[in-house]
Scaffold this motif. Structure first.
Motif, short mmCIF file in Angstrom:
data_model
loop_
_atom_site.label_atom_id
_atom_site.label_comp_id
_atom_site.label_asym_id
_atom_site.label_seq_id
_atom_site.Cartn_x
_atom_site.Cartn_y
_atom_site.Cartn_z
N THR A 1 -4.61 -3.96 0.79
CA THR A 1 -6.08 -3.97 0.80
C THR A 1 -6.55 -2.97 -0.25
O THR A 1 -5.75 -2.25 -0.86
N ASN A 2 -7.85 -2.93 -0.46
CA ASN A 2 -8.41 -2.13 -1.54
C ASN A 2 -9.73 -1.52 -1.12
O ASN A 2 -10.45 -2.05 -0.28
N LEU A 3 -10.04 -0.38 -1.73
CA LEU A 3 -11.31 0.31 -1.51
C LEU A 3 -11.77 0.88 -2.84
O LEU A 3 -10.96 1.14 -3.74
N SER A 4 -13.06 1.11 -2.95
CA SER A 4 -13.52 1.92 -4.07
C SER A 4 -13.13 3.37 -3.79
O SER A 4 -12.89 3.77 -2.64
N ALA B 1 -10.00 7.03 -12.36
CA ALA B 1 -9.56 6.33 -11.15
C ALA B 1 -10.78 5.91 -10.34
O ALA B 1 -11.46 6.75 -9.74
N THR B 2 -11.08 4.63 -10.31
CA THR B 2 -12.28 4.12 -9.66
C THR B 2 -12.00 3.44 -8.32
O THR B 2 -12.92 3.23 -7.53
N HIS B 3 -10.74 3.07 -8.09
CA HIS B 3 -10.39 2.33 -6.88
C HIS B 3 -9.09 2.85 -6.29
O HIS B 3 -8.33 3.56 -6.96
N VAL B 4 -8.85 2.46 -5.04
CA VAL B 4 -7.64 2.87 -4.33
C VAL B 4 -7.03 1.63 -3.71
O VAL B 4 -7.74 0.84 -3.05
N LEU B 5 -5.73 1.45 -3.91
CA LEU B 5 -5.01 0.28 -3.42
C LEU B 5 -3.98 0.72 -2.39
O LEU B 5 -3.35 1.77 -2.55
N PHE B 6 -3.79 -0.09 -1.35
CA PHE B 6 -2.89 0.26 -0.27
C PHE B 6 -1.83 -0.82 -0.09
O PHE B 6 -2.15 -2.02 -0.14
N GLU B 7 -0.60 -0.40 0.13
CA GLU B 7 0.49 -1.30 0.47
C GLU B 7 1.09 -0.85 1.80
O GLU B 7 1.27 0.35 2.02
N SER B 8 1.42 -1.81 2.64
CA SER B 8 1.97 -1.52 3.97
C SER B 8 3.38 -2.07 4.10
O SER B 8 3.82 -2.92 3.33
N ILE C 1 2.23 8.24 -3.19
CA ILE C 1 0.84 8.33 -3.66
C ILE C 1 0.92 8.47 -5.17
O ILE C 1 1.45 9.47 -5.68
N ASP C 2 0.42 7.46 -5.89
CA ASP C 2 0.65 7.43 -7.33
C ASP C 2 -0.52 6.79 -8.05
O ASP C 2 -1.61 6.65 -7.50
N GLY C 3 -0.27 6.38 -9.29
CA GLY C 3 -1.31 5.75 -10.09
C GLY C 3 -1.96 6.72 -11.04
O GLY C 3 -1.30 7.58 -11.64
N ALA C 4 -3.28 6.63 -11.15
CA ALA C 4 -4.04 7.45 -12.09
C ALA C 4 -4.32 8.82 -11.47
O ALA C 4 -5.45 9.16 -11.07
N VAL C 5 -3.25 9.61 -11.36
CA VAL C 5 -3.34 10.95 -10.76
C VAL C 5 -2.57 11.93 -11.64
O VAL C 5 -1.67 11.56 -12.38
N ASP C 6 -2.91 13.21 -11.51
CA ASP C 6 -2.19 14.26 -12.23
C ASP C 6 -0.81 14.51 -11.64
O ASP C 6 0.13 14.84 -12.36
N GLN C 7 -0.70 14.38 -10.32
CA GLN C 7 0.52 14.78 -9.64
C GLN C 7 0.94 13.73 -8.62
O GLN C 7 0.66 13.85 -7.43
N PRO C 8 1.62 12.65 -9.04
CA PRO C 8 2.12 11.68 -8.05
C PRO C 8 3.15 12.34 -7.13
O PRO C 8 3.89 13.23 -7.56
N VAL C 9 3.17 11.88 -5.88
CA VAL C 9 4.09 12.47 -4.91
C VAL C 9 4.69 11.38 -4.03
O VAL C 9 4.13 10.29 -3.88
N ARG D 1 2.55 2.56 3.28
CA ARG D 1 3.71 3.12 2.58
C ARG D 1 3.37 3.55 1.15
O ARG D 1 4.15 4.28 0.54
N ARG D 2 2.26 3.07 0.62
CA ARG D 2 1.90 3.43 -0.75
C ARG D 2 0.39 3.43 -0.90
O ARG D 2 -0.29 2.51 -0.44
N ILE D 3 -0.11 4.47 -1.57
CA ILE D 3 -1.53 4.58 -1.92
C ILE D 3 -1.59 4.80 -3.42
O ILE D 3 -1.02 5.76 -3.94
N THR D 4 -2.26 3.90 -4.11
CA THR D 4 -2.32 3.95 -5.57
C THR D 4 -3.76 4.10 -6.03
O THR D 4 -4.62 3.27 -5.71
N PHE D 5 -4.03 5.17 -6.77
CA PHE D 5 -5.33 5.33 -7.41
C PHE D 5 -5.32 4.51 -8.70
O PHE D 5 -4.43 4.66 -9.54
N ALA D 6 -6.30 3.63 -8.83
CA ALA D 6 -6.28 2.65 -9.92
C ALA D 6 -7.54 2.75 -10.77
O ALA D 6 -8.60 3.18 -10.30
N THR D 7 -7.42 2.31 -12.01
CA THR D 7 -8.56 2.34 -12.93
C THR D 7 -9.36 1.04 -12.90
O THR D 7 -10.34 0.90 -13.63
N ALA D 8 -8.93 0.10 -12.06
CA ALA D 8 -9.65 -1.17 -11.88
C ALA D 8 -9.41 -1.65 -10.46
O ALA D 8 -8.44 -1.25 -9.81
#
Length: 224
Positions: A145-148, A132-139, A74-82, A193-200
């Motif tokens: 796929t993507n969500l707001s 962080a306006t959006h969330v991206l997923f990788e499997s 879980i990473d991206g535009a976050v204070d504490q990626p894990v 396997r991955r969740i990314t908080f994104a700015t776009a």
């Protein structure tokens, strides 16, 4: 060993391409569209029919992820990626929930009982930045796929590992999948396997193949 045809293309690759091509054709044809909308208070969205089983739909890959090898980034535009292993995931707050599922292929299933980690616990853990306006997923099958952010952080959204009292099967996205009940099921990534908080926003696998970026079943947002 992967079986290959005379042209060097694997039999698996041929099957996968056929599955993808058929769903792309559905988007061009507007398969399942009724041209109507409904309020969210109407439990069954337009164009949907109820099923009692749980149909299996994927890209022709059902990856096997042993819990010993499980990792969720879980990473991206976050204070504490894990990066969470299975024990760390299970150490997070666990809750049960009940929600419906709506698939773009027109089936719906009511009253699914889940257990897993509420998204609120994920937000508390990584602390997304304000931008962080959006969330991206990788499997694990390379699906995306993507969500707001608003869609993903709704109160009924979970990372789930249990369905109807049993571990979610491999064919349905186990050991861990996303459940976002208010949107068509392709937004609920399996084998995540991955969740990314994104700015776009960045459109995912089906969103770049003719499927709607938002995917609200009650507005019939099946296709773009």
């Amino acid at each position: 060993m992967t079986e290959a045809g005379d042209d060097g293309v694997s039999r698996f690759g041929q099957i996968k391409d056929k599955l993808i091509g058929r769903k792309e054709e559905w988007s061009r044809e507007g398969r399942g569209l009724t041209g109507t909308t409904a309020p969210h208070q109407q439990r069954l969205p337009p164009g949907q029919h109820l099923v009692r089983d749980w149909p299996v739909l994927d890209l022709g890959i059902q990856p096997e992820i042993p819990k010993a090898a499980f990792r969720l980034v879980i990473d991206g535009a976050v204070d504490q990626p894990v990066t969470l292993d299975w024990d760390a995931l299970m150490a997070l707050p666990q809750q049960g929930s009940v929600s419906d599922m709506h698939c773009v292929t027109t089936w719906s299933r009511f009253d699914n009982h889940w257990e897993g980690v509420p998204v609120a616990a994920i937000v508390d853990l990584v602390r997304p930045l304000d931008e962080a306006t959006h969330v991206l997923f990788e499997s694990h099958d390379d699906y995306t796929t993507n969500l707001s952010r608003e869609q993903f952080t709704a109160a009924d959204c979970y990372l789930v590992h249990t369905w109807e009292g049993k571990p979610i099967s491999r064919q349905h996205g186990g050991p861990l999948r996303v459940i976002v009940p208010q949107y068509y099921l392709w937004k609920s990534a399996k084998w995540v396997r991955r969740i990314t908080f994104a700015t776009a926003d960045h459109q995912g696998f089906w969103e770049t193949r003719g499927y709607n970026n938002r995917a609200d079943p009650w507005l019939e947002e099946r296709y773009s």
